[in-house]
Motif scaffolding. Structure first.
Motif, PDB file in Angstrom:
ATOM      1  N   VAL A 279       0.836  -1.202   0.000  1.00  0.00           N
ATOM      2  CA  VAL A 279       0.000   0.000   0.000  1.00  0.00           C
ATOM      3  C   VAL A 279       0.872   1.253   0.000  1.00  0.00           C
ATOM      4  N   ASP A 280       1.890   1.261   0.855  1.00  0.00           N
ATOM      5  CA  ASP A 280       2.770   2.437   0.933  1.00  0.00           C
ATOM      6  C   ASP A 280       3.491   2.675  -0.388  1.00  0.00           C
ATOM      7  N   ARG A 281       3.967   1.613  -1.001  1.00  0.00           N
ATOM      8  CA  ARG A 281       4.671   1.773  -2.271  1.00  0.00           C
ATOM      9  C   ARG A 281       3.726   2.271  -3.359  1.00  0.00           C
ATOM     10  N   ALA A 282       2.517   1.712  -3.406  1.00  0.00           N
ATOM     11  CA  ALA A 282       1.551   2.140  -4.420  1.00  0.00           C
ATOM     12  C   ALA A 282       1.192   3.611  -4.249  1.00  0.00           C
ATOM     13  N   ARG A 283       1.080   4.062  -3.003  1.00  0.00           N
ATOM     14  CA  ARG A 283       0.774   5.474  -2.760  1.00  0.00           C
ATOM     15  C   ARG A 283       1.873   6.368  -3.325  1.00  0.00           C
ATOM     16  N   ARG A 284       3.113   5.971  -3.132  1.00  0.00           N
ATOM     17  CA  ARG A 284       4.218   6.775  -3.671  1.00  0.00           C
ATOM     18  C   ARG A 284       4.184   6.771  -5.199  1.00  0.00           C
TER      19      ARG A 284
END
Length: 334
Positions: A279-284
């Motif tokens: 999730v964190d990577r996709a947000r970036r």
């Protein structure tokens, strides 16, 4: 009895060196290392007391008062380990109860709190730090040199020796995700004997470059067209079929679409079935995309998927065209 309370250091212990304490905070977005830190504390308490009672609490499903009830003095005085999982996705009551508990922790309880990153629950995390919790930070391992060191340590813990070149080859084959790299190490340990060689790595991983399909997808989504095409051609030259390459692109774009939709509708990303690091990577990565560009990229990959499965005459051309379309879509928005 748990070990005596100690003041935290500025950096804190690593996941593989943390010792039990009245309160342990495991934080960071690398889920594999966080899980291992928690498991290590639990295992060490069980070594100290085989009868220790272990209770795990899902912070996202927390009910008011659960922690105080579980940590309350036992009739028979048994030692306990209480693990609060996913505080970053916890209910308001979970955040409040954990902050209140650490003001006066029970003597016979080891509390382990996992916070997977993000802003939610930061006040509670600060309260844990202020209360003297031992803090273990588990951040993503990004540098190749650190991945090589991780893989070497994995093999060493399993009492296996490996050629330095074999460890590097293993990272090249499986180094995109730390969990995949750890699983590859475990496979080699289980299925081979003696010193691990480059030939053994190539036997199990076919000479692929860092989980090729997903690495191609990562480069394309980031707009690095030249790198994505180079990786793609390497994959095809070493025998990778176009079908899984397109599947990796599709999976990457689906993740972006899921996280983008959750953000737009105010949904909890924890309900998407994705790991916190995903999730964190996709947000970036979504910072380089508009909804229209993402829709166009998904359409291009869907067309390639049909062509590599028989609707087109040139599967190699189809997947390369899809990679270029995805890369140009994101780069155009930057």
């Amino acid at each position: 009895m748990p070990p005596a309370r100690r003041a935290p250091t500025s950096s804190g212990p690593t996941w593989d060196a943390v010792e039990p304490a009245p309160v342990v905070l495991v934080t960071g977005t690398e889920s594999l290392l966080a899980e291992r830190a928690v498991d290590r504390v639990v295992a060490l308490r069980r070594e100290q007391d085989p009868e220790v009672e272990v209770t795990r609490i899902d912070a996202a499903a927390y009910r008011p008062g659960d922690l105080r009830v579980i940590a309350s003095p036992s009739l028979f005085g048994e030692a306990r380990v209480v693990v609060v999982e996913g505080l970053h996705a916890g209910t308001d009551e979970a955040l409040a109860d954990v902050a209140t508990y650490v003001e006066d922790p029970a003597d016979d309880v080891t509390l382990v709190v996992h916070h997977g990153g993000g802003q939610r629950g930061r006040r509670t995390v600060d309260a844990l730090r202020s209360a003297g919790a031992v803090v273990v930070t588990c951040e993503p391992v990004k540098k190749d040199a650190d991945k090589v060191a991780f893989a070497a340590a994995e093999l060493q813990r399993a009492s296996r020796r490996a050629e330095p070149a074999a460890v590097r080859a293993l990272v090249e084959a499986c180094g995109t995700d730390l969990r995949e790299l750890a699983a590859a190490c475990q496979q080699l340990v289980a299925d081979t004997t003696g010193r691990i060689t480059v030939a053994m790595v190539e036997q199990y991983h076919g000479g692929r470059v860092e989980a090729t399909g997903f690495r191609v997808a990562d480069a394309a989504v980031a707009g690095r067209a030249g790198e994505a095409v180079a990786l793609l051609r390497h994959a095809l030259a070493t025998g990778t079929d176009p079908v899984p390459l397109v599947a990796a692109l599709a999976a990457k774009l689906r993740t972006l679409a899921k996280v983008g939709a959750a953000r737009g509708r105010g949904l909890d990303p924890g309900q998407l079935g994705l790991a916190p690091w995903q999730v964190d990577r996709a947000r970036r990565e979504l910072a380089g995309w508009t909804p229209e560009a993402l829709a166009a990229a998904i359409t291009a990959v869907a067309q390639a998927d049909a062509e590599v499965k028989g609707a087109g005459r040139d599967p190699v051309f189809a997947v390369e065209r899809a990679v270029l379309r995805v890369a140009s879509s994101t780069r155009a928005q930057r």
